[in-house]
Write a protein that holds these residues in place. Structure first.
Motif, PDB file in Angstrom:
ATOM      1  N   VAL A 122      62.302 -47.340   6.643  1.00 19.65           N
ATOM      2  CA  VAL A 122      63.032 -48.350   5.871  1.00 19.65           C
ATOM      3  C   VAL A 122      62.696 -49.740   6.398  1.00 19.65           C
ATOM      4  O   VAL A 122      62.450 -50.673   5.622  1.00 19.65           O
ATOM      5  N   LEU A 123      62.671 -49.885   7.719  1.00 20.02           N
ATOM      6  CA  LEU A 123      62.340 -51.189   8.300  1.00 20.02           C
ATOM      7  C   LEU A 123      60.920 -51.612   7.944  1.00 20.02           C
ATOM      8  O   LEU A 123      60.665 -52.782   7.639  1.00 20.02           O
ATOM      9  N   ARG A 124      59.985 -50.667   7.978  1.00 20.46           N
ATOM     10  CA  ARG A 124      58.608 -50.985   7.603  1.00 20.46           C
ATOM     11  C   ARG A 124      58.513 -51.406   6.140  1.00 20.46           C
ATOM     12  O   ARG A 124      57.812 -52.345   5.787  1.00 20.46           O
ATOM     13  N   MET A 125      59.251 -50.702   5.280  1.00 20.11           N
ATOM     14  CA  MET A 125      59.245 -51.051   3.856  1.00 20.11           C
ATOM     15  C   MET A 125      59.864 -52.424   3.626  1.00 20.11           C
ATOM     16  O   MET A 125      59.389 -53.191   2.791  1.00 20.11           O
ATOM     17  N   GLN A 126      60.926 -52.718   4.341  1.00 19.74           N
ATOM     18  CA  GLN A 126      61.549 -54.028   4.190  1.00 19.74           C
ATOM     19  C   GLN A 126      60.587 -55.135   4.602  1.00 19.74           C
ATOM     20  O   GLN A 126      60.499 -56.168   3.939  1.00 19.74           O
ATOM     21  N   ASP A 127      59.867 -54.918   5.692  1.00 17.42           N
ATOM     22  CA  ASP A 127      58.875 -55.892   6.133  1.00 17.42           C
ATOM     23  C   ASP A 127      57.781 -56.063   5.080  1.00 17.42           C
ATOM     24  O   ASP A 127      57.375 -57.187   4.763  1.00 17.42           O
ATOM     25  N   ALA A 128      57.317 -54.942   4.529  1.00 15.60           N
ATOM     26  CA  ALA A 128      56.281 -55.005   3.487  1.00 15.60           C
ATOM     27  C   ALA A 128      56.799 -55.741   2.260  1.00 15.60           C
ATOM     28  O   ALA A 128      56.071 -56.557   1.662  1.00 15.60           O
ATOM     29  N   MET A 129      58.049 -55.498   1.902  1.00 14.97           N
ATOM     30  CA  MET A 129      58.631 -56.192   0.745  1.00 14.97           C
ATOM     31  C   MET A 129      58.720 -57.687   0.991  1.00 14.97           C
ATOM     32  O   MET A 129      58.428 -58.488   0.099  1.00 14.97           O
ATOM     33  N   GLU A 130      59.128 -58.087   2.184  1.00 14.06           N
ATOM     34  CA  GLU A 130      59.228 -59.511   2.499  1.00 14.06           C
ATOM     35  C   GLU A 130      57.870 -60.185   2.411  1.00 14.06           C
ATOM     36  O   GLU A 130      57.745 -61.288   1.877  1.00 14.06           O
ATOM     37  N   GLN A 131      56.840 -59.515   2.925  1.00 14.49           N
ATOM     38  CA  GLN A 131      55.495 -60.076   2.850  1.00 14.49           C
ATOM     39  C   GLN A 131      55.020 -60.179   1.401  1.00 14.49           C
ATOM     40  O   GLN A 131      54.433 -61.180   0.999  1.00 14.49           O
TER      41      GLN A 131
END
Length: 101
Positions: free
Chosen positions: A48-57
């Protein structure tokens, strides 16, 4: 308007359309990421944290691309208004001063 300027404006417009398509793809990817997050929220919090980071980018890149699309559209609008203004002046027998080198 010279042929070179028309070509440049057309190229900018085509680039703007390409960028808009890219933003649309990022938006659908964002929706997919949100859907994946709801599925895996309880199973893997690190994913989830990785996906959130990818979404922010992706959102940051989408905002940059959207800004470029808006700039290209605004440039095209200014060019159109400039041509219209020149035509109105030409009809009244006036013109812009253009220094020739």
């Amino acid at each position: 308007m010279s042929t070179e300027k028309m070509t440049r404006v057309e190229e900018n417009f085509q680039r703007a359309l390409g960028l808009k398509k890219m933003v649309d793809r990022w938006h659908s990817s964002h929706t997919h990421c949100l859907w994946q997050m709801t599925l895996s929220q309880r199973r893997n919090p690190y994913a989830v944290l990785r996906m959130q980071d990818a979404m922010e980018q992706e959102l940051a890149l989408a905002n940059k691309q959207l800004l470029m699309v808006r700039r290209a559209a605004l440039h095209q609008l200014f060019e159109k208004e400039y041509q219209q203004y020149q035509e109105e002046l030409r009809q009244t027998g006036k013109a812009f001063y253009v220094e020739r080198l």
